[in-house]
Motif scaffolding. Structure first.
Motif, short mmCIF file in Angstrom:
data_model
loop_
_atom_site.label_atom_id
_atom_site.label_comp_id
_atom_site.label_asym_id
_atom_site.label_seq_id
_atom_site.Cartn_x
_atom_site.Cartn_y
_atom_site.Cartn_z
N ILE A 11 -9.35 -11.72 -44.26
CA ILE A 11 -10.49 -12.08 -44.33
C ILE A 11 -10.78 -12.06 -45.83
CG2 ILE A 11 -11.44 -9.86 -43.67
CD1 ILE A 11 -13.96 -11.42 -42.66
N GLN A 15 -16.64 -12.75 -47.40
CA GLN A 15 -16.73 -13.11 -45.88
C GLN A 15 -16.95 -11.62 -45.25
OE1 GLN A 15 -13.31 -15.34 -45.14
NE2 GLN A 15 -14.42 -17.23 -45.34
N LYS A 18 -20.19 -10.41 -45.87
CA LYS A 18 -21.45 -11.11 -44.99
C LYS A 18 -21.04 -10.73 -43.55
CE LYS A 18 -21.06 -15.36 -45.94
NZ LYS A 18 -21.18 -16.91 -46.34
N GLY A 26 -23.66 -15.56 -49.23
CA GLY A 26 -22.51 -15.80 -50.15
C GLY A 26 -22.85 -15.50 -51.69
#
Length: 69
Positions: A11, A15, A18, A26
């Protein structure tokens, strides 16, 4: 310590921030990373697209998350 479960092999750092709820957008993730406020495995990370893998840890704003498979 919160855990982020991987859906794929990795990942990206922005990301992950978040997904863990540490940032709302973002853009917020980008600014925090560019300002040197995010640590990956104990070192400052400046790449929003840094790929995180199983076992990596992310620290931001006094909170730590761990990436798990």
């Amino acid at each position: 310590m919160e855990e982020i479960k991987l859906r794929d092999d990795f990942i990206k750092l922005g990301q992950a921030l978040k997904a863990a709820g540490l940032v709302d957008s973002g853009v917020e993730a980008k600014i925090a990373i560019q300002d040197g406020e995010v640590f990956v495995n104990g070192a400052v990370e400046y790449q929003r697209g840094k790929k995180l893998h199983d076992g990596d840890t992310v620290e931001f704003n006094g909170k730590t998350i761990k990436v798990v498979q």
